[in-house]
Design a protein around this motif. Structure first.
Motif, PDB file in Angstrom:
ATOM      1  N   ARG A   3     -33.421 -52.903 109.583  1.00 50.68           N
ATOM      2  CA  ARG A   3     -32.099 -53.310 109.115  1.00 50.68           C
ATOM      3  C   ARG A   3     -32.171 -54.114 107.823  1.00 50.68           C
ATOM      4  N   GLY A   4     -33.341 -54.127 107.199  1.00 50.86           N
ATOM      5  CA  GLY A   4     -33.476 -54.804 105.919  1.00 50.86           C
ATOM      6  C   GLY A   4     -33.894 -56.253 105.995  1.00 50.86           C
ATOM      7  N   TYR A   5     -34.226 -56.745 107.188  1.00 51.05           N
ATOM      8  CA  TYR A   5     -34.615 -58.149 107.347  1.00 51.05           C
ATOM      9  C   TYR A   5     -36.077 -58.358 106.957  1.00 51.05           C
ATOM     10  N   ARG A   6     -36.361 -59.530 106.439  1.00 52.64           N
ATOM     11  CA  ARG A   6     -37.729 -59.971 106.171  1.00 52.64           C
ATOM     12  C   ARG A   6     -38.031 -61.148 107.082  1.00 52.64           C
ATOM     13  N   TYR A   7     -39.272 -61.218 107.550  1.00 50.48           N
ATOM     14  CA  TYR A   7     -39.702 -62.305 108.426  1.00 50.48           C
ATOM     15  C   TYR A   7     -40.390 -63.366 107.573  1.00 50.48           C
ATOM     16  N   VAL A   8     -39.805 -64.554 107.516  1.00 54.00           N
ATOM     17  CA  VAL A   8     -40.341 -65.679 106.742  1.00 54.00           C
ATOM     18  C   VAL A   8     -40.859 -66.729 107.718  1.00 54.00           C
ATOM     19  N   HIS A   9     -42.117 -67.109 107.572  1.00 55.53           N
ATOM     20  CA  HIS A   9     -42.752 -68.044 108.505  1.00 55.53           C
ATOM     21  C   HIS A   9     -43.170 -69.313 107.778  1.00 55.53           C
ATOM     22  N   LEU A  10     -42.667 -70.455 108.237  1.00 60.02           N
ATOM     23  CA  LEU A  10     -43.083 -71.740 107.676  1.00 60.02           C
ATOM     24  C   LEU A  10     -44.284 -72.255 108.454  1.00 60.02           C
ATOM     25  N   GLN A  11     -45.300 -72.681 107.738  1.00 59.88           N
ATOM     26  CA  GLN A  11     -46.496 -73.238 108.381  1.00 59.88           C
ATOM     27  C   GLN A  11     -46.118 -74.443 109.224  1.00 59.88           C
ATOM     28  N   SER A  12     -46.659 -74.533 110.428  1.00 57.54           N
ATOM     29  CA  SER A  12     -46.430 -75.695 111.280  1.00 57.54           C
ATOM     30  C   SER A  12     -47.739 -76.457 111.472  1.00 57.54           C
ATOM     31  N   THR A  13     -47.664 -77.572 112.188  1.00 49.99           N
ATOM     32  CA  THR A  13     -48.853 -78.375 112.454  1.00 49.99           C
ATOM     33  C   THR A  13     -49.385 -78.131 113.863  1.00 49.99           C
ATOM     34  N   TRP A  14     -48.909 -77.079 114.516  1.00 49.59           N
ATOM     35  CA  TRP A  14     -49.422 -76.683 115.820  1.00 49.59           C
ATOM     36  C   TRP A  14     -50.055 -75.312 115.686  1.00 49.59           C
ATOM     37  N   GLY A  15     -51.215 -75.131 116.299  1.00 53.98           N
ATOM     38  CA  GLY A  15     -51.995 -73.911 116.108  1.00 53.98           C
ATOM     39  C   GLY A  15     -51.250 -72.639 116.437  1.00 53.98           C
ATOM     40  N   GLY A  16     -50.463 -72.646 117.516  1.00 51.41           N
ATOM     41  CA  GLY A  16     -49.781 -71.438 117.937  1.00 51.41           C
ATOM     42  C   GLY A  16     -48.766 -70.919 116.941  1.00 51.41           C
ATOM     43  N   THR A  17     -48.191 -71.799 116.133  1.00 47.49           N
ATOM     44  CA  THR A  17     -47.214 -71.382 115.121  1.00 47.49           C
ATOM     45  C   THR A  17     -47.655 -71.805 113.725  1.00 47.49           C
ATOM     46  N   GLY A  18     -48.936 -72.084 113.564  1.00 45.88           N
ATOM     47  CA  GLY A  18     -49.433 -72.490 112.248  1.00 45.88           C
ATOM     48  C   GLY A  18     -49.275 -71.391 111.218  1.00 45.88           C
ATOM     49  N   SER A  19     -49.424 -70.162 111.667  1.00 43.69           N
ATOM     50  CA  SER A  19     -49.257 -69.015 110.786  1.00 43.69           C
ATOM     51  C   SER A  19     -48.977 -67.797 111.651  1.00 43.69           C
ATOM     52  N   ASN A  20     -48.614 -66.678 111.009  1.00 42.31           N
ATOM     53  CA  ASN A  20     -48.380 -65.438 111.741  1.00 42.31           C
ATOM     54  C   ASN A  20     -48.733 -64.269 110.835  1.00 42.31           C
ATOM     55  N   PRO A  21     -49.718 -63.453 111.219  1.00 38.55           N
ATOM     56  CA  PRO A  21     -50.152 -62.354 110.349  1.00 38.55           C
ATOM     57  C   PRO A  21     -49.085 -61.279 110.165  1.00 38.55           C
ATOM     58  N   TYR A  22     -48.051 -61.295 110.996  1.00 37.87           N
ATOM     59  CA  TYR A  22     -47.009 -60.272 110.903  1.00 37.87           C
ATOM     60  C   TYR A  22     -45.847 -60.698 110.014  1.00 37.87           C
ATOM     61  N   ALA A  23     -45.898 -61.906 109.491  1.00 47.54           N
ATOM     62  CA  ALA A  23     -44.827 -62.380 108.626  1.00 47.54           C
ATOM     63  C   ALA A  23     -44.863 -61.659 107.279  1.00 47.54           C
ATOM     64  N   ASP A  24     -43.677 -61.399 106.723  1.00 51.31           N
ATOM     65  CA  ASP A  24     -43.594 -60.828 105.383  1.00 51.31           C
ATOM     66  C   ASP A  24     -43.863 -61.881 104.323  1.00 51.31           C
ATOM     67  N   GLU A  25     -43.549 -63.126 104.649  1.00 52.98           N
ATOM     68  CA  GLU A  25     -43.787 -64.218 103.707  1.00 52.98           C
ATOM     69  C   GLU A  25     -44.204 -65.459 104.481  1.00 52.98           C
ATOM     70  N   PHE A  26     -45.306 -66.054 104.077  1.00 54.78           N
ATOM     71  CA  PHE A  26     -45.823 -67.276 104.688  1.00 54.78           C
ATOM     72  C   PHE A  26     -45.643 -68.414 103.699  1.00 54.78           C
ATOM     73  N   LEU A  27     -44.973 -69.482 104.140  1.00 48.32           N
ATOM     74  CA  LEU A  27     -44.695 -70.617 103.267  1.00 48.32           C
ATOM     75  C   LEU A  27     -45.508 -71.809 103.731  1.00 48.32           C
ATOM     76  N   PRO A  28     -46.617 -72.122 103.055  1.00 48.10           N
ATOM     77  CA  PRO A  28     -47.444 -73.256 103.458  1.00 48.10           C
ATOM     78  C   PRO A  28     -46.742 -74.571 103.176  1.00 48.10           C
ATOM     79  N   CYS A  29     -47.153 -75.603 103.894  1.00 48.46           N
ATOM     80  CA  CYS A  29     -46.526 -76.913 103.717  1.00 48.46           C
ATOM     81  C   CYS A  29     -47.389 -77.839 102.866  1.00 48.46           C
ATOM     82  N   GLY A  30     -48.306 -77.270 102.102  1.00 45.68           N
ATOM     83  CA  GLY A  30     -49.179 -78.112 101.289  1.00 45.68           C
ATOM     84  C   GLY A  30     -50.394 -78.525 102.088  1.00 45.68           C
TER      85      GLY A  30
END
Length: 247
Positions: A3-30
């Protein structure tokens, strides 16, 4: 995505949601110089941790960065599914109620702070007040800056784990007091019943907006102890034990 959606993932400080290889865009928190997961693990487990936040991630700064990043995503064109996981108000308690940073914790020493801070209820309340105010600001900006009214799901994964002075049943009841606040443009009020549990949150949303046809699951409550995380015990909404489920 169909449907045209992109998956944007913000880096977290917990391992389970720290990153996601299926995200279209990963936004690190520095963070420090070691941003690759493997190198960060080496830095956290070796003498390099002595370099502190210059080598690793400063938790407080990561949260502040993510608040600003999330609030700024509304004007970005195109439909987006955005996941942002904030550990606060969960310990370690990094902020006072005004948002001043109390300590510079990294991924490697946050667990030491956790063991020291979990039962300090004043710290929990102060950090909760700050996080609430920042989340409200973020939501206001998302609503004001979105060309199309946004769907917003604000959910906690559990309630406080404050045990001192509580019997087991009361502790479970408090632990199960999840926050579940939703903004569902154009949806009927009955789409999200007041007694709904988190298991059906996304199912109801996807069924209504995207005709996903996902079956709803029974609304049940389970708890487990830290030493046996996969031994689930079913309780009612008041924390009273119903039965022990199989391992």
């Amino acid at each position: 995505r169909a449907r045209g959606y992109r998956y944007v993932h913000l880096q977290s400080t917990w391992g389970g949601t720290g990153s996601n290889p299926y995200a279209d865009e990963f936004l690190p928190c520095g963070g420090g110089v070691f941003r690759d997961d493997y190198l960060l693990a080496i830095a956290e487990a070796s003498w390099l941790r002595a370099l502190g936040t210059s080598a690793s991630m400063d938790l407080a700064q990561c949260h502040l960065h993510n608040f600003a990043t999330l609030a700024g995503l509304a004007p970005v064109p195109g439909p987006k599914f955005v996941l942002a996981h904030f550990l606060p108000p969960h310990h370690p308690y990094l902020f006072d109620r005004e948002g001043n940073v109390l300590r510079n914790a990294t991924l490697s020493n946050q667990f030491e702070f956790q063991k020291q801070l979990w039962e300090k209820r004043e710290g929990y309340i102060d950090q909760l007040m700050f996080v609430n105010s920042r989340i409200e600001q973020v939501i206001d900006r998302l609503i004001a800056g979105s060309a199309t009214p946004p769907i917003i799901l604000l959910q906690s994964d559990h309630g406080p784990n404050l045990r001192r002075g509580l019997k087991a049943t009361e502790h479970f009841r408090v632990r199960l007091t999840n926050l579940n606040a939703v903004l569902l443009p154009g949806a009927p009020p009955e789409l999200m019943p007041a007694d709904a549990t988190p298991v059906n949150l996304f199912r109801r949303v996807f069924n209504h907006y995207f005709d996903a046809g996902l079956p709803l699951r029974p609304d049940r409550h389970f708890v487990s102890q830290f030493g046996q995380p996969y031994r689930f015990i079913e309780v009612d909404e008041n924390g009273a034990r119903l039965e022990a489920a199989a391992d």
